[in-house]
Write a protein that holds these residues in place. Structure first.
Motif, PDB file in Angstrom:
ATOM      1  N   ASP A  80       0.814  -1.222   0.000  1.00 33.41           N
ATOM      2  CA  ASP A  80       0.000   0.000   0.000  1.00 33.41           C
ATOM      3  C   ASP A  80       0.846   1.271   0.000  1.00 33.41           C
ATOM      4  O   ASP A  80       0.314   2.370   0.088  1.00 33.41           O
ATOM      5  N   GLY A  81       2.160   1.126  -0.088  1.00 32.09           N
ATOM      6  CA  GLY A  81       3.036   2.286  -0.164  1.00 32.09           C
ATOM      7  C   GLY A  81       2.984   3.194   1.048  1.00 32.09           C
ATOM      8  O   GLY A  81       3.419   4.334   0.994  1.00 32.09           O
ATOM      9  N   GLY A  82       2.452   2.713   2.152  1.00 32.18           N
ATOM     10  CA  GLY A  82       2.355   3.525   3.359  1.00 32.18           C
ATOM     11  C   GLY A  82       1.001   4.180   3.557  1.00 32.18           C
ATOM     12  O   GLY A  82       0.795   4.907   4.526  1.00 32.18           O
ATOM     13  N   LEU A  83       0.065   3.929   2.646  1.00 31.26           N
ATOM     14  CA  LEU A  83      -1.272   4.517   2.794  1.00 31.26           C
ATOM     15  C   LEU A  83      -1.929   4.130   4.113  1.00 31.26           C
ATOM     16  O   LEU A  83      -2.689   4.911   4.682  1.00 31.26           O
ATOM     17  N   SER A  84      -1.614   2.950   4.620  1.00 32.93           N
ATOM     18  CA  SER A  84      -2.229   2.493   5.869  1.00 32.93           C
ATOM     19  C   SER A  84      -1.860   3.386   7.055  1.00 32.93           C
ATOM     20  O   SER A  84      -2.566   3.391   8.062  1.00 32.93           O
ATOM     21  N   TRP A  85      -0.787   4.165   6.951  1.00 35.77           N
ATOM     22  CA  TRP A  85      -0.393   5.082   8.019  1.00 35.77           C
ATOM     23  C   TRP A  85      -1.012   6.467   7.855  1.00 35.77           C
ATOM     24  O   TRP A  85      -0.932   7.294   8.751  1.00 35.77           O
ATOM     25  N   MET A  86      -1.619   6.741   6.719  1.00 33.31           N
ATOM     26  CA  MET A  86      -2.037   8.104   6.390  1.00 33.31           C
ATOM     27  C   MET A  86      -3.421   8.504   6.882  1.00 33.31           C
ATOM     28  O   MET A  86      -3.744   9.684   6.883  1.00 33.31           O
ATOM     29  N   GLY A  87      -4.250   7.558   7.301  1.00 30.30           N
ATOM     30  CA  GLY A  87      -5.615   7.881   7.718  1.00 30.30           C
ATOM     31  C   GLY A  87      -5.716   9.045   8.686  1.00 30.30           C
ATOM     32  O   GLY A  87      -6.435  10.018   8.429  1.00 30.30           O
ATOM     33  N   PRO A  88      -5.004   9.002   9.817  1.00 29.28           N
ATOM     34  CA  PRO A  88      -5.086  10.125  10.759  1.00 29.28           C
ATOM     35  C   PRO A  88      -4.570  11.447  10.182  1.00 29.28           C
ATOM     36  O   PRO A  88      -5.049  12.512  10.548  1.00 29.28           O
ATOM     37  N   LEU A  89      -3.595  11.383   9.281  1.00 32.70           N
ATOM     38  CA  LEU A  89      -3.100  12.607   8.643  1.00 32.70           C
ATOM     39  C   LEU A  89      -4.191  13.234   7.781  1.00 32.70           C
ATOM     40  O   LEU A  89      -4.383  14.452   7.788  1.00 32.70           O
ATOM     41  N   ILE A  90      -4.917  12.387   7.059  1.00 35.84           N
ATOM     42  CA  ILE A  90      -5.988  12.854   6.177  1.00 35.84           C
ATOM     43  C   ILE A  90      -7.177  13.354   6.992  1.00 35.84           C
ATOM     44  O   ILE A  90      -7.777  14.377   6.657  1.00 35.84           O
ATOM     45  N   THR A  91      -7.496  12.642   8.065  1.00 36.94           N
ATOM     46  CA  THR A  91      -8.604  13.058   8.922  1.00 36.94           C
ATOM     47  C   THR A  91      -8.319  14.432   9.531  1.00 36.94           C
ATOM     48  O   THR A  91      -9.213  15.273   9.618  1.00 36.94           O
ATOM     49  N   ALA A  92      -7.069  14.659   9.921  1.00 39.19           N
ATOM     50  CA  ALA A  92      -6.688  15.937  10.534  1.00 39.19           C
ATOM     51  C   ALA A  92      -6.651  17.072   9.519  1.00 39.19           C
ATOM     52  O   ALA A  92      -6.900  18.222   9.866  1.00 39.19           O
ATOM     53  N   ASP A  93      -6.353  16.743   8.263  1.00 44.46           N
ATOM     54  CA  ASP A  93      -6.226  17.775   7.233  1.00 44.46           C
ATOM     55  C   ASP A  93      -6.582  17.171   5.879  1.00 44.46           C
ATOM     56  O   ASP A  93      -5.794  16.424   5.309  1.00 44.46           O
TER      57      ASP A  93
END
Length: 186
Positions: free
Chosen positions: A108-121
């Protein structure tokens, strides 16, 4: 210890394992190949910052017990995960994990770590789409489901406003949810 060295000197300093050096080079190559060097340069910088944070840990810190004391890509990843366990809002740790996963060609290229980043911004949707594009175009995997999961908690109204405002990335994510594959809240 290494905070005053240039990137080139830093990577040749002997403080970091060869895998860490290859990961930095991999991000640079991916950015050039995918025409997104600005983004991968930022990821490269975040990865190097993560390596510097790890290298600054005293070697008698429990993290180093049973290791050779060299900052490697696997250790920087493990350290970033430990940082998130202590402080789930640690954006730098999350971006370090995205960088390590993308550099290593994870599914997933690291997408699994990005959820909280996207939720915040919601603006982070743009970076998530770049990661998905790299996964799809350079690794050859379909990143749609990983992108959908990463964006599951995004403010849909703000996403629609960004899409209507011309954001191609927001439009791509909005389309994922409209395809009937939504797994997150509305």
């Amino acid at each position: 210890m290494t905070d005053k060295l240039s990137v080139r000197d830093l990577l040749n300093s002997g403080h970091y394992g060869q895998g860490a050096i290859r990961a930095v080079e991999s991000l640079k190559d991916a950015g050039q190949e995918a025409n997104c060097s600005d983004f991968t340069d930022r990821l490269e910088s975040m990865l190097i910052d993560g390596l510097r944070v790890l290298d600054s840990l005293p070697r008698d810190d429990p993290f180093w017990h049973g290791t050779n004391g060299v900052a490697t890509i696997h250790k920087v990843r493990a350290h970033a995960i430990k940082r998130l366990e202590v402080a789930p809002d640690d954006r730098a740790a999350r971006w370090t994990l995205v960088a390590t996963d993308l550099a290593h060609g994870s599914d997933d290229g690291g997408l699994s770590w990005m959820g909280p980043l996207i939720t915040a911004d919601t603006a982070a949707v743009h970076e998530a789409v770049i990661v998905a594009d790299i996964v799809e175009n350079l690794i050859g995997l379909d990143a749609s489901e990983a992108l959908r999961r990463a964006c599951a908690e995004v403010d849909r109204e703000e996403l629609c406003q960004r899409a209507c405002g011309g954001s191609v990335a927001a439009e791509r994510v909005r389309a994922l949810f409209e395809d009937g594959h939504e797994h997150g809240p509305s």
